[in-house]
Design an enzyme around this catalytic site. Structure first.
Site: not given
Length: 185
Positions: A100-101, A104, A153, A166
């Site tokens: 996963e990047d 959360d 964020f 990205r």
């Protein structure tokens, strides 16, 4: 500072810090899987850069697959995880490392664990470059964590804001936004 759509972002984590975190993660995974050929599962779209650079550091044989899941709308998690593109490959008896990047809420990890449990995998591990520990409340162990961050964020290094950002090699955090019509002093 960078501008993406209607939001401004400020520098947060450098590409050097990211590279160091991924090298450390690769070493830990090598220690755990040196005697087998694991399957790395990249979760699209966000993990493409993480997976690519992680595997450049990983010294042993492995396989790579991708799944596409979605849970974000703009800057907020929708609370729902939708499987957009799955895989038809069998993972029965295999060791799977989901990459996963960012983790959360953990809703995506929970969905992935259910998906791979139905595949009767030998082991299910989770590797994430970023973790927001203040938000993550699931009882699922995250096996390899690169960098713990506050609940901010972020964009860059595979993470986006409505499709943009990205491709940035550094990571940026959402800057404080001024109300419409106000100017910085």
């Amino acid at each position: 500072m960078i501008q993406l759509h209607d939001k401004t972002f400020e520098p947060f984590i450098s590409s050097d810090e990211i590279g160091f975190a991924l090298a450390e993660m690769a070493k830990h995974i090598e220690d755990d899987f040196q005697d087998e050929v694991p399957v790395f599962i990249g979760i699209l779209n966000g993990s493409f850069m993480v997976l690519s650079d992680l595997l450049k550091q990983y010294k042993f044989m492995c396989e790579v697959e991708f799944l596409k899941l979605s849970s974000y709308e703009g800057t907020e998690s929708s609370g729902k995880v939708n499987e957009l593109i799955g895989t038809s490959k069998s993972f029965e008896g295999r060791s799977v490392i989901v990459v996963e990047d960012i983790v959360d809420t953990g809703n995506t990890v929970e969905k992935l664990k259910a998906i791979f449990k139905s595949h009767n995998v030998k082991s299910f591990k989770v590797a994430t470059l970023f973790l927001k520990p203040d938000v993550y409340k699931k009882d699922i162990k995250l096996d390899y964590v690169g960098i713990r961050i506050p609940d901010k964020f972020i964009v860059g290094y595979g993470l986006d804001y409505d499709g943009l950002g990205r491709n940035l090699v550094d990571v940026y955090q959402l800057a404080p936004q001024l109300p419409k019509g106000e100017f910085p002093s």
